[in-house]
Design an enzyme around this catalytic site. Structure first.
Site, mmCIF file in Angstrom:
data_model
loop_
_atom_site.group_PDB
_atom_site.id
_atom_site.type_symbol
_atom_site.label_atom_id
_atom_site.label_comp_id
_atom_site.label_asym_id
_atom_site.label_seq_id
_atom_site.Cartn_x
_atom_site.Cartn_y
_atom_site.Cartn_z
ATOM 1 N N GLU A 28 9.591 33.279 -14.291
ATOM 2 C CA GLU A 28 11.104 33.277 -14.916
ATOM 3 C C GLU A 28 10.720 32.214 -16.220
ATOM 4 O O GLU A 28 9.586 31.026 -15.984
ATOM 5 C CB GLU A 28 11.942 32.352 -13.554
ATOM 6 C CG GLU A 28 12.474 34.178 -12.511
ATOM 7 C CD GLU A 28 13.299 33.110 -11.955
ATOM 8 O OE1 GLU A 28 13.267 31.708 -11.738
ATOM 9 O OE2 GLU A 28 14.091 33.790 -11.263
ATOM 10 N N GLN A 46 22.265 31.512 -29.549
ATOM 11 C CA GLN A 46 21.095 31.999 -30.473
ATOM 12 C C GLN A 46 19.349 31.747 -30.369
ATOM 13 O O GLN A 46 19.236 30.744 -29.841
ATOM 14 C CB GLN A 46 21.102 31.167 -31.953
ATOM 15 C CG GLN A 46 20.584 31.926 -33.304
ATOM 16 C CD GLN A 46 21.113 31.459 -34.694
ATOM 17 O OE1 GLN A 46 22.063 31.149 -34.441
ATOM 18 N NE2 GLN A 46 19.780 31.349 -35.749
ATOM 19 N N ASN A 48 15.923 32.101 -31.101
ATOM 20 C CA ASN A 48 15.108 32.567 -33.115
ATOM 21 C C ASN A 48 13.265 32.723 -32.947
ATOM 22 O O ASN A 48 12.955 32.573 -31.613
ATOM 23 C CB ASN A 48 15.071 31.911 -33.873
ATOM 24 C CG ASN A 48 16.748 31.726 -34.442
ATOM 25 O OD1 ASN A 48 17.156 32.649 -34.829
ATOM 26 N ND2 ASN A 48 17.004 30.294 -34.162
ATOM 27 N N HIS A 61 12.043 19.723 -38.501
ATOM 28 C CA HIS A 61 13.577 20.364 -38.816
ATOM 29 C C HIS A 61 14.810 20.185 -37.572
ATOM 30 O O HIS A 61 14.312 19.772 -36.699
ATOM 31 C CB HIS A 61 13.767 21.731 -39.253
ATOM 32 C CG HIS A 61 12.594 22.762 -39.633
ATOM 33 N ND1 HIS A 61 11.815 23.934 -40.233
ATOM 34 C CD2 HIS A 61 11.982 21.950 -41.644
ATOM 35 C CE1 HIS A 61 11.302 24.342 -40.093
ATOM 36 N NE2 HIS A 61 11.103 22.660 -41.547
ATOM 37 N N LYS A 71 17.373 22.499 -28.530
ATOM 38 C CA LYS A 71 16.797 23.849 -29.251
ATOM 39 C C LYS A 71 15.641 23.807 -27.678
ATOM 40 O O LYS A 71 15.485 22.814 -26.544
ATOM 41 C CB LYS A 71 15.018 23.083 -29.849
ATOM 42 C CG LYS A 71 16.058 23.278 -30.939
ATOM 43 C CD LYS A 71 15.168 23.564 -32.390
ATOM 44 C CE LYS A 71 15.918 23.812 -33.784
ATOM 45 N NZ LYS A 71 14.855 23.033 -34.175
ATOM 46 N N TYR A 131 12.890 29.850 -29.569
ATOM 47 C CA TYR A 131 13.556 29.174 -29.521
ATOM 48 C C TYR A 131 14.854 29.738 -29.357
ATOM 49 O O TYR A 131 15.571 30.704 -30.220
ATOM 50 C CB TYR A 131 12.970 28.109 -30.543
ATOM 51 C CG TYR A 131 13.265 27.940 -31.277
ATOM 52 C CD1 TYR A 131 14.652 27.668 -32.776
ATOM 53 C CD2 TYR A 131 12.735 28.641 -32.457
ATOM 54 C CE1 TYR A 131 14.783 28.232 -33.454
ATOM 55 C CE2 TYR A 131 12.235 28.845 -33.337
ATOM 56 C CZ TYR A 131 13.316 28.009 -34.434
ATOM 57 O OH TYR A 131 13.700 28.981 -35.704
ATOM 58 N N ASP A 169 9.239 21.332 -46.782
ATOM 59 C CA ASP A 169 8.131 20.595 -46.262
ATOM 60 C C ASP A 169 7.768 19.868 -46.565
ATOM 61 O O ASP A 169 7.515 18.535 -46.373
ATOM 62 C CB ASP A 169 7.936 21.134 -45.084
ATOM 63 C CG ASP A 169 9.181 22.175 -44.221
ATOM 64 O OD1 ASP A 169 10.177 22.067 -43.923
ATOM 65 O OD2 ASP A 169 8.469 23.126 -42.817
#
Length: 182
Positions: A28, A46, A48, A61, A71, A131, A169
């Protein structure tokens, strides 16, 4: 799942339990009830995914203000060095970071709460990074901090001269110039 606190309040390493046999393994990667016991309630809205080649460095970021994001990150193919930097001015660990190797082989995940910048360096070609976030992407709130700011002291596995970074960056502000959290 095993939830391992780090030196940065709220940042947690998660080690899923893998059940394996000759066919492979099963585990899991997320169970809300266990996650909420260890971390608290987080409503992920969300998910990604990125794929990168060896030498890519993405970050550091974050999103500012009401668009800040927590996250839950993991690698499903390849490996990275994952970094979270505390940007909460009022925190006793402000400006400190944690670096953790996440890979398909070790199955580790990292929970990064709001108030942190996040980035990673890719160790293998074709690494797939996934993530979940608890707030939608908002380009107007997107911010970054230079991953090579000496004040952060991050020992990336590759130097600034060999890292493959985006223009954004490469020209990100130093911590002392960045928009921070209270």
């Amino acid at each position: 799942m095993k939830f391992i606190p780090t030196d940065l309040a709220g940042v947690i390493i998660i080690e899923p339990v893998r059940h394996g046999d000759a066919r492979g393994y099963f585990c899991e990667t997320f169970r809300r009830s266990d996650f909420e016991k260890a971390v608290g309630a987080v409503d992920f809205v969300q998910e990604n995914e990125s794929m990168s080649r060896r030498g890519v460095l993405r970050g550091l970021h974050y999103q500012s203000g009401a668009s800040a994001q927590a996250k839950l990150v993991r690698v499903s193919r390849g490996s990275i060095v994952d970094v979270a930097v505390d940007l909460r001015r009022s925190s006793p660990t402000f400006g400190r970071h944690i670096a953790v190797e996440l890979s398909a082989a070790n199955g580790r995940q990292l929970f990064v709460p709001r108030g942190f910048a996040h980035g990673f360096a890719v160790l293998e070609d074709d690494t797939v990074f996934q993530y979940k976030v608890d707030n939608y992407y908002d380009p107007s709130s997107e911010r970054s901090v230079s991953p090579f700011d000496p004040a952060l002291g991050i020992a990336w596995p590759l130097g600034a001269d060999e890292a493959i970074v985006s223009d954004k960056d490469a020209f990100a502000p130093m911590l002392c110039e960045a928009e921070l959290f209270e």
